[in-house]
Design an enzyme around this catalytic site. Structure first.
Site, PDB file in Angstrom:
ATOM      1  N   ASN A  11       0.864  -1.184   0.000  1.00 44.71           N
ATOM      2  CA  ASN A  11       0.000   0.000   0.000  1.00 44.71           C
ATOM      3  C   ASN A  11       0.899   1.232   0.000  1.00 44.71           C
ATOM      4  O   ASN A  11       1.465   1.583   1.029  1.00 44.71           O
ATOM      5  CB  ASN A  11      -0.906  -0.034   1.244  1.00 44.71           C
ATOM      6  CG  ASN A  11      -1.761   1.207   1.360  1.00 44.71           C
ATOM      7  OD1 ASN A  11      -1.864   1.987   0.412  1.00 44.71           O
ATOM      8  ND2 ASN A  11      -2.374   1.395   2.518  1.00 44.71           N
ATOM      9  N   TRP A  12       0.993   1.867  -1.169  1.00 46.15           N
ATOM     10  CA  TRP A  12       1.899   3.023  -1.281  1.00 46.15           C
ATOM     11  C   TRP A  12       1.293   4.293  -0.694  1.00 46.15           C
ATOM     12  O   TRP A  12       1.945   5.328  -0.633  1.00 46.15           O
ATOM     13  CB  TRP A  12       2.270   3.250  -2.755  1.00 46.15           C
ATOM     14  CG  TRP A  12       3.228   2.242  -3.307  1.00 46.15           C
ATOM     15  CD1 TRP A  12       3.780   1.173  -2.656  1.00 46.15           C
ATOM     16  CD2 TRP A  12       3.768   2.196  -4.646  1.00 46.15           C
ATOM     17  NE1 TRP A  12       4.621   0.478  -3.491  1.00 46.15           N
ATOM     18  CE2 TRP A  12       4.633   1.089  -4.722  1.00 46.15           C
ATOM     19  CE3 TRP A  12       3.591   2.987  -5.777  1.00 46.15           C
ATOM     20  CZ2 TRP A  12       5.328   0.738  -5.878  1.00 46.15           C
ATOM     21  CZ3 TRP A  12       4.281   2.646  -6.939  1.00 46.15           C
ATOM     22  CH2 TRP A  12       5.137   1.547  -6.995  1.00 46.15           C
ATOM     23  N   LYS A  13       0.016   4.243  -0.326  1.00 45.28           N
ATOM     24  CA  LYS A  13      -0.682   5.409   0.249  1.00 45.28           C
ATOM     25  C   LYS A  13      -0.481   6.652  -0.634  1.00 45.28           C
ATOM     26  O   LYS A  13      -0.303   6.528  -1.843  1.00 45.28           O
ATOM     27  CB  LYS A  13      -0.217   5.660   1.682  1.00 45.28           C
ATOM     28  CG  LYS A  13      -0.260   4.412   2.549  1.00 45.28           C
ATOM     29  CD  LYS A  13      -0.186   4.721   4.004  1.00 45.28           C
ATOM     30  CE  LYS A  13       0.012   3.442   4.779  1.00 45.28           C
ATOM     31  NZ  LYS A  13      -0.264   3.587   6.184  1.00 45.28           N
ATOM     32  N   HIS A  96      -9.649   0.695   4.515  1.00 47.43           N
ATOM     33  CA  HIS A  96      -8.397   0.929   5.253  1.00 47.43           C
ATOM     34  C   HIS A  96      -8.712   1.809   6.456  1.00 47.43           C
ATOM     35  O   HIS A  96      -9.561   2.697   6.384  1.00 47.43           O
ATOM     36  CB  HIS A  96      -7.367   1.601   4.335  1.00 47.43           C
ATOM     37  CG  HIS A  96      -6.001   1.615   4.939  1.00 47.43           C
ATOM     38  ND1 HIS A  96      -5.638   2.533   5.902  1.00 47.43           N
ATOM     39  CD2 HIS A  96      -4.927   0.814   4.749  1.00 47.43           C
ATOM     40  CE1 HIS A  96      -4.380   2.290   6.267  1.00 47.43           C
ATOM     41  NE2 HIS A  96      -3.934   1.246   5.584  1.00 47.43           N
ATOM     42  N   GLU A  98      -7.298   4.254   7.615  1.00 50.30           N
ATOM     43  CA  GLU A  98      -7.178   5.694   7.353  1.00 50.30           C
ATOM     44  C   GLU A  98      -8.454   6.219   6.697  1.00 50.30           C
ATOM     45  O   GLU A  98      -8.829   7.379   6.895  1.00 50.30           O
ATOM     46  CB  GLU A  98      -5.916   5.967   6.502  1.00 50.30           C
ATOM     47  CG  GLU A  98      -4.661   5.823   7.360  1.00 50.30           C
ATOM     48  CD  GLU A  98      -3.420   5.333   6.626  1.00 50.30           C
ATOM     49  OE1 GLU A  98      -3.379   5.369   5.391  1.00 50.30           O
ATOM     50  OE2 GLU A  98      -2.489   4.890   7.330  1.00 50.30           O
ATOM     51  N   GLU A 178      -5.687  -5.503  10.292  1.00 50.85           N
ATOM     52  CA  GLU A 178      -4.727  -4.444  10.570  1.00 50.85           C
ATOM     53  C   GLU A 178      -5.122  -3.719  11.861  1.00 50.85           C
ATOM     54  O   GLU A 178      -6.000  -2.836  11.836  1.00 50.85           O
ATOM     55  CB  GLU A 178      -4.718  -3.421   9.427  1.00 50.85           C
ATOM     56  CG  GLU A 178      -4.340  -3.997   8.088  1.00 50.85           C
ATOM     57  CD  GLU A 178      -3.745  -2.933   7.185  1.00 50.85           C
ATOM     58  OE1 GLU A 178      -2.591  -3.093   6.786  1.00 50.85           O
ATOM     59  OE2 GLU A 178      -4.419  -1.929   6.916  1.00 50.85           O
ATOM     60  N   GLY A 184       1.696   2.168  10.809  1.00 47.35           N
ATOM     61  CA  GLY A 184       2.594   3.315  10.699  1.00 47.35           C
ATOM     62  C   GLY A 184       3.186   3.766  12.020  1.00 47.35           C
ATOM     63  O   GLY A 184       3.755   4.857  12.113  1.00 47.35           O
ATOM     64  N   SER A 221       2.930  -2.159  10.484  1.00 40.98           N
ATOM     65  CA  SER A 221       4.371  -2.068  10.742  1.00 40.98           C
ATOM     66  C   SER A 221       5.147  -3.336  10.370  1.00 40.98           C
ATOM     67  O   SER A 221       6.120  -3.690  11.046  1.00 40.98           O
ATOM     68  CB  SER A 221       4.628  -1.666  12.200  1.00 40.98           C
ATOM     69  OG  SER A 221       4.095  -0.377  12.447  1.00 40.98           O
ATOM     70  N   GLY A 242       2.695  -1.111   4.372  1.00 37.30           N
ATOM     71  CA  GLY A 242       2.629   0.312   4.035  1.00 37.30           C
ATOM     72  C   GLY A 242       4.018   0.907   3.924  1.00 37.30           C
ATOM     73  O   GLY A 242       4.685   0.799   2.889  1.00 37.30           O
ATOM     74  N   GLY A 243       4.494   1.518   5.004  1.00 30.26           N
ATOM     75  CA  GLY A 243       5.764   2.259   5.000  1.00 30.26           C
ATOM     76  C   GLY A 243       6.922   1.512   4.344  1.00 30.26           C
ATOM     77  O   GLY A 243       7.638   2.084   3.509  1.00 30.26           O
TER      78      GLY A 243
HETATM   79  C1  PEP Z   1      -1.059  -0.035   5.828  1.00 28.86           C
HETATM   80  O1  PEP Z   1      -1.066   1.096   5.376  1.00 28.86           O
HETATM   81  O2  PEP Z   1      -1.934  -0.834   5.489  1.00 28.86           O
HETATM   82  C2  PEP Z   1       0.011  -0.412   6.754  1.00 28.86           C
HETATM   83  C3  PEP Z   1      -0.029  -1.590   7.289  1.00 28.86           C
HETATM   84  O3  PEP Z   1       0.975   0.525   6.987  1.00 28.86           O
HETATM   85  P1  PEP Z   1       2.372   0.277   7.762  1.00 28.86           P
HETATM   86  O4  PEP Z   1       2.976  -0.983   7.192  1.00 28.86           O
HETATM   87  O5  PEP Z   1       3.190   1.496   7.474  1.00 28.86           O
HETATM   88  O6  PEP Z   1       2.053   0.114   9.209  1.00 28.86           O
END
Ligand code: PEP
Length: 259
Positions: A11-13, A96, A98, A178, A184, A221, A242-243
């Site tokens: 997930n590049w957000k 998600h 967010e 999640e 994040g 994470s 994500g990150g």
């Molecule tokens: C996500 O955005 O779905 C996610 C899991 O982010 P991160 O890996 O940065 O926690």
């Protein structure tokens, strides 16, 4: 699920410019060629056509970070499943945290997005998970079960050709667990916690006797140091990252662990 069949969804957000995105997509595609896992990328909408060109003959699936349920209409700021399909997307993420937390998307809206997407032939990664407060109040199972069951109930009653989802490589219905407090933040749920919630989700799914499997991913994470031990868990069918997915060194190291 065997390690070789795991799903690594990136997930590049709201990150990356066109050149950075195309370079990263090329890099991931090269790594994915030597990798046993199934690799999925969700760039932002404006990056999708550029990433699509890089990935058109690659093993990597690409898709969107959100989707509307209708084909067209007066829905300012939204994107339709058919628009995504036109540029070769095979899936969308929905729900998600967010979207739920920052943009106030309700569970009902998220289910509409998920079903609309499926009806138009896009795979879906539905995100579920508890907030920190819910985690601290021991409400994880209650919250996650509600989110999963409310979606699966609607799915079971929807006029969707469920048989067409039997080939999980092409059209899949995926749930990503999640924990909101782990996204994040660098805080990862313990492997025990992850295994326990995934077992609960799998047992809910089983009760529906769908003619296909519903993989359950973990997200929150995930990085190059913890990916392997989380993905080694039998009940974890993959990861939503994500990150670490926008850092070529980190995602490269994660993909290398599956080659
Ligand atoms: C996500 O955005 O779905 C996610 C899991 O982010 P991160 O890996 O940065 O926690």
């Amino acid at each position: 699920m065997a390690l070789s069949n795991k799903i690594l969804a990136c997930n590049w957000k709201m990150n990356l410019k066109i050149q950075e995105a195309t370079e990263l997509a090329r890099f991931v595609s090269q790594k994915a060629d030597k990798c046993n896992a199934s690799v999925w990328i969700a760039p932002s909408f404006t990056l999708l056509p550029h990433v699509a060109k890089i990935l058109e003959n690659s093993r990597v699936n690409y898709g969107a970070q959100n989707v509307h349920w209708d084909t067209c209409g007066a829905y300012t700021g939204e994107i339709s499943p058919s628009m995504l399909k036109e540029i070769g997307c095979s899936f969308s993420i929905v729900g998600h945290s967010e979207r739920r937390q920052i943009f106030g998307e309700s569970n009902d809206i998220i289910i509409k997005r998920a079903l609309g997407s499926l009806k138009h032939g896009l795979s879906v990664i539905l995100c579920v998970g508890e907030t920190l407060q819910e985690f601290e109040n021991n409400e994880t199972v209650k919250v996650v079960s509600f989110q999963v069951k409310s979606f699966l109930n609607e799915l079971a009653n929807a006029s969707i050709e469920l048989e067409s989802f039997s080939d999980s490589k092409v059209k899949s219905i995926i749930i990503a667990y999640e924990p909101v407090w782990a996204i994040g933040t660098g805080k990862v749920a313990t492997n025990e916690n992850i295994a326990s919630v995934h077992t609960t989700i799998h047992s809910i799914i089983q009760k529906y006797s769908f003619p296909f499997t519903v993989p359950v991913l973990y997200g929150g994470s995930v990085n190059e140091n913890n990916a392997r031990s989380i993905l080694d868990l039998e009940v974890v069918d993959g990861a939503l990252i994500g990150g670490a997915s926008i850092d070529s060194r980190k995602i490269g190291m994660i993909l290398d662990q599956f080659s």
